[in-house]
Design an enzyme around this catalytic site. Structure first.
Site, PDB file in Angstrom:
ATOM      1  N   MET A 141       1.101  23.275 136.802  1.00  0.00           N
ATOM      2  CA  MET A 141       0.420  22.398 137.757  1.00  0.00           C
ATOM      3  C   MET A 141      -0.582  23.155 138.619  1.00  0.00           C
ATOM      4  O   MET A 141      -1.628  22.622 138.985  1.00  0.00           O
ATOM      5  CB  MET A 141       1.451  21.719 138.647  1.00  0.00           C
ATOM      6  CG  MET A 141       2.081  20.527 137.984  1.00  0.00           C
ATOM      7  SD  MET A 141       3.142  19.648 139.119  1.00  0.00           S
ATOM      8  CE  MET A 141       4.725  20.293 138.666  1.00  0.00           C
ATOM      9  N   ASN A 173       2.242  25.972 145.854  1.00  0.00           N
ATOM     10  CA  ASN A 173       2.670  25.391 144.578  1.00  0.00           C
ATOM     11  C   ASN A 173       3.672  26.251 143.818  1.00  0.00           C
ATOM     12  O   ASN A 173       4.515  25.727 143.088  1.00  0.00           O
ATOM     13  CB  ASN A 173       1.428  25.153 143.702  1.00  0.00           C
ATOM     14  CG  ASN A 173       1.788  24.957 142.247  1.00  0.00           C
ATOM     15  OD1 ASN A 173       2.211  23.875 141.842  1.00  0.00           O
ATOM     16  ND2 ASN A 173       1.662  26.007 141.437  1.00  0.00           N
ATOM     17  N   ILE A 206       7.483  16.838 134.755  1.00  0.00           N
ATOM     18  CA  ILE A 206       6.071  17.087 134.430  1.00  0.00           C
ATOM     19  C   ILE A 206       6.001  18.054 133.238  1.00  0.00           C
ATOM     20  O   ILE A 206       6.816  18.981 133.136  1.00  0.00           O
ATOM     21  CB  ILE A 206       5.332  17.733 135.641  1.00  0.00           C
ATOM     22  CG1 ILE A 206       5.687  17.040 136.970  1.00  0.00           C
ATOM     23  CG2 ILE A 206       3.822  17.734 135.396  1.00  0.00           C
ATOM     24  CD1 ILE A 206       5.316  15.592 137.101  1.00  0.00           C
ATOM     25  N   VAL A 255       4.585  35.358 146.136  1.00  0.00           N
ATOM     26  CA  VAL A 255       4.761  34.549 147.346  1.00  0.00           C
ATOM     27  C   VAL A 255       5.902  35.034 148.241  1.00  0.00           C
ATOM     28  O   VAL A 255       6.017  34.602 149.386  1.00  0.00           O
ATOM     29  CB  VAL A 255       4.958  33.040 147.035  1.00  0.00           C
ATOM     30  CG1 VAL A 255       3.700  32.437 146.430  1.00  0.00           C
ATOM     31  CG2 VAL A 255       6.176  32.791 146.157  1.00  0.00           C
ATOM     32  N   TYR A 288      18.211  25.164 143.359  1.00  0.00           N
ATOM     33  CA  TYR A 288      16.903  24.502 143.216  1.00  0.00           C
ATOM     34  C   TYR A 288      16.826  23.297 144.160  1.00  0.00           C
ATOM     35  O   TYR A 288      15.860  23.144 144.910  1.00  0.00           O
ATOM     36  CB  TYR A 288      16.665  24.067 141.765  1.00  0.00           C
ATOM     37  CG  TYR A 288      15.248  23.594 141.511  1.00  0.00           C
ATOM     38  CD1 TYR A 288      14.192  24.507 141.445  1.00  0.00           C
ATOM     39  CD2 TYR A 288      14.947  22.242 141.354  1.00  0.00           C
ATOM     40  CE1 TYR A 288      12.884  24.079 141.231  1.00  0.00           C
ATOM     41  CE2 TYR A 288      13.643  21.803 141.136  1.00  0.00           C
ATOM     42  CZ  TYR A 288      12.618  22.724 141.076  1.00  0.00           C
ATOM     43  OH  TYR A 288      11.314  22.308 140.865  1.00  0.00           O
ATOM     44  N   LYS A 346      14.252  23.085 147.438  1.00  0.00           N
ATOM     45  CA  LYS A 346      13.222  22.052 147.527  1.00  0.00           C
ATOM     46  C   LYS A 346      13.486  21.117 148.726  1.00  0.00           C
ATOM     47  O   LYS A 346      12.546  20.581 149.316  1.00  0.00           O
ATOM     48  CB  LYS A 346      13.148  21.262 146.225  1.00  0.00           C
ATOM     49  CG  LYS A 346      12.612  22.102 145.052  1.00  0.00           C
ATOM     50  CD  LYS A 346      11.191  22.580 145.333  1.00  0.00           C
ATOM     51  CE  LYS A 346      10.551  23.292 144.161  1.00  0.00           C
ATOM     52  NZ  LYS A 346       9.168  23.717 144.437  1.00  0.00           N
TER      53      LYS A 346
HETATM   54  P1  NDP Z   1       5.230  26.831 136.098  1.00  0.00           P
HETATM   55  O1  NDP Z   1       6.361  27.756 135.891  1.00  0.00           O
HETATM   56  O2  NDP Z   1       4.489  26.334 134.913  1.00  0.00           O
HETATM   57  O3  NDP Z   1       4.188  27.426 137.120  1.00  0.00           O
HETATM   58  C1  NDP Z   1       4.599  28.033 138.326  1.00  0.00           C
HETATM   59  C2  NDP Z   1       3.813  29.311 138.502  1.00  0.00           C
HETATM   60  O4  NDP Z   1       4.295  29.995 139.670  1.00  0.00           O
HETATM   61  C3  NDP Z   1       4.036  30.259 137.321  1.00  0.00           C
HETATM   62  O5  NDP Z   1       2.832  30.878 136.958  1.00  0.00           O
HETATM   63  C4  NDP Z   1       5.038  31.224 137.902  1.00  0.00           C
HETATM   64  O6  NDP Z   1       5.121  32.489 137.251  1.00  0.00           O
HETATM   65  C5  NDP Z   1       4.507  31.348 139.304  1.00  0.00           C
HETATM   66  N1  NDP Z   1       5.413  32.094 140.160  1.00  0.00           N
HETATM   67  C6  NDP Z   1       6.747  32.271 140.005  1.00  0.00           C
HETATM   68  N2  NDP Z   1       7.208  33.098 140.953  1.00  0.00           N
HETATM   69  C7  NDP Z   1       6.152  33.437 141.714  1.00  0.00           C
HETATM   70  C8  NDP Z   1       5.995  34.288 142.832  1.00  0.00           C
HETATM   71  N3  NDP Z   1       7.011  34.976 143.364  1.00  0.00           N
HETATM   72  N4  NDP Z   1       4.769  34.405 143.379  1.00  0.00           N
HETATM   73  C9  NDP Z   1       3.703  33.745 142.847  1.00  0.00           C
HETATM   74  N5  NDP Z   1       3.786  32.962 141.778  1.00  0.00           N
HETATM   75  C10 NDP Z   1       5.010  32.808 141.219  1.00  0.00           C
HETATM   76  O7  NDP Z   1       5.823  25.591 136.913  1.00  0.00           O
HETATM   77  P2  NDP Z   1       5.232  24.164 137.294  1.00  0.00           P
HETATM   78  O8  NDP Z   1       3.764  24.144 137.197  1.00  0.00           O
HETATM   79  O9  NDP Z   1       6.043  23.175 136.590  1.00  0.00           O
HETATM   80  O10 NDP Z   1       5.690  24.136 138.821  1.00  0.00           O
HETATM   81  C11 NDP Z   1       4.813  24.102 139.935  1.00  0.00           C
HETATM   82  C12 NDP Z   1       5.613  23.630 141.129  1.00  0.00           C
HETATM   83  O11 NDP Z   1       6.059  22.293 140.893  1.00  0.00           O
HETATM   84  C13 NDP Z   1       6.874  24.455 141.388  1.00  0.00           C
HETATM   85  O12 NDP Z   1       7.046  24.608 142.788  1.00  0.00           O
HETATM   86  C14 NDP Z   1       7.974  23.580 140.803  1.00  0.00           C
HETATM   87  O13 NDP Z   1       9.220  23.830 141.393  1.00  0.00           O
HETATM   88  C15 NDP Z   1       7.451  22.199 141.105  1.00  0.00           C
HETATM   89  N6  NDP Z   1       7.989  21.121 140.282  1.00  0.00           N
HETATM   90  C16 NDP Z   1       7.903  21.152 138.908  1.00  0.00           C
HETATM   91  C17 NDP Z   1       8.387  20.085 138.157  1.00  0.00           C
HETATM   92  C18 NDP Z   1       8.291  20.037 136.661  1.00  0.00           C
HETATM   93  O14 NDP Z   1       8.867  19.140 136.036  1.00  0.00           O
HETATM   94  N7  NDP Z   1       7.582  20.947 136.010  1.00  0.00           N
HETATM   95  C19 NDP Z   1       9.018  18.934 138.818  1.00  0.00           C
HETATM   96  C20 NDP Z   1       9.060  19.003 140.252  1.00  0.00           C
HETATM   97  C21 NDP Z   1       8.545  20.067 140.943  1.00  0.00           C
HETATM   98  P3  NDP Z   1       6.435  32.862 136.316  1.00  0.00           P
HETATM   99  O15 NDP Z   1       6.205  32.189 135.035  1.00  0.00           O
HETATM  100  O16 NDP Z   1       6.430  34.333 136.222  1.00  0.00           O
HETATM  101  O17 NDP Z   1       7.650  32.322 136.994  1.00  0.00           O
END
Ligand code: NDP
Length: 258
Positions: A18, A90, A196, A64, A163, A167
């Protein structure tokens, strides 16, 4: 005229999922975007792709959980573009038993699991907000959009305890931010996505049985594309939402309405 023309927006976790979708959408709508992630190769790839489209974006390493990383990326935004208008918290992780239903039973949840999820999902939002507030104040106001989840509003068999807790913390932290900074013209809102299609949830939905069980709980009967969340984030970050603060935007195909 773009919906966020000329605004300077900082997005965490922007290398994929996202976050990457938001980087592209904000840039298409006229924003200058600074984004960070721990996945530097992917982040630089997104930066290259966006610049090839003529978009003004800049990638920087951002863990982060690191206050120092947050200070440098906010400084980068102000040095490069002169100010900061909006922050999108995010980045997030989910932990799962891998390949199964995606949840981990209470007894199997380690203290390390708890700390890691709370560190990234909750403390990360606090540190991002803490670093951005002085810059938003210098800009004369701004918008903070925190990505929580429907897991921040309801419990479920399919999710892990940390989790949900992490959240839920984001949901209330957002309201505290909204109230404490309203007088400065800084708005804060949370977004609560349902399922998603991003890399985060791929392993869970790869199992057809688990996917069918989960989709049966979604009134619209499918997972959303990341752009369907990004449009909500764009709205909250933009001036279109100038009277919206402390609010919760649920984008979940009807999951928690039932
Ligand atoms: P992704 O894992 O695809 O993207 C999240 C990104 O954040 C990844 O690139 C991840 O890297 C990065 N990340 C992880 N840890 C850190 C850190 N310490 N510092 C900086 N970046 C970091 O997840 P989504 O796009 O699905 O998720 C985006 C947000 O939406 C999140 O907060 C998630 O909890 C929330 N969300 C997602 C849902 C879903 O169904 N997908 C539903 C509801 C909420 P790495 O791969 O190394 O972890």
């Amino acid at each position: 005229m773009g919906r966020v023309d000329g605004k300077v927006v900082l997005i965490s976790g922007g290398a994929r999922g996202m976050g990457a979708e938001e980087v592209g959408l904000f840039a298409r709508e006229g924003a200058r975007v600074v984004f960070g992630d721990i996945l530097d190769d992917l982040g630089q790839q997104v930066e290259t792709e966006q610049r090839a489209l003529g978009h003004d974006v800049a990638y920087a390493h951002l863990d982060v959980t690191s206050e120092a990383d947050w200070q440098s990326i906010v400084a980068l935004a102000e040095e490069r573009y002169g100010l900061l208008d909006a922050l999108v918290n995010n980045a997030g992780i989910s932990i799962s038993a891998g390949g199964g239903a995606g949840n981990i039973a209470m007894e199997d949840t380690s203290v390390d699991d708890w700390d890691r999820v709370m560190d990234i999902n909750s403390k990360g939002v606090f540190l991002g907000t803490k670093a951005a507030i002085p810059a938003l104040r210098r800009a004369g106001g701004g918008s903070i959009v925190n990505i929580s989840s429907i897991a921040g509003m309801t419990g479920a068999w399919s999710r892990s305890h940390p989790y949900n807790a992490s959240k839920g913390a984001v949901r209330l932290f957002t309201k505290a931010t909204a109230i404490q900074h309203a007088a400065e013209g800084i708005r804060a809102n949370s977004v609560h996505p349902g399922p998603i299609m991003t890399p985060m949830s791929e392993s869970t939905y790869a199992d057809p049985e688990v996917a069918a069980q989960r989709l049966a709980l979604v009134p619209l009967g499918r997972r959303a594309h990341p752009i369907e969340v990004a449009y909500g984030v764009l709205y909250l970050a933009s001036d279109e939402a100038s009277f919206v603060t402390g609010a919760e935007l649920v984008i979940d195909g009807g999951c928690i309405a039932q």
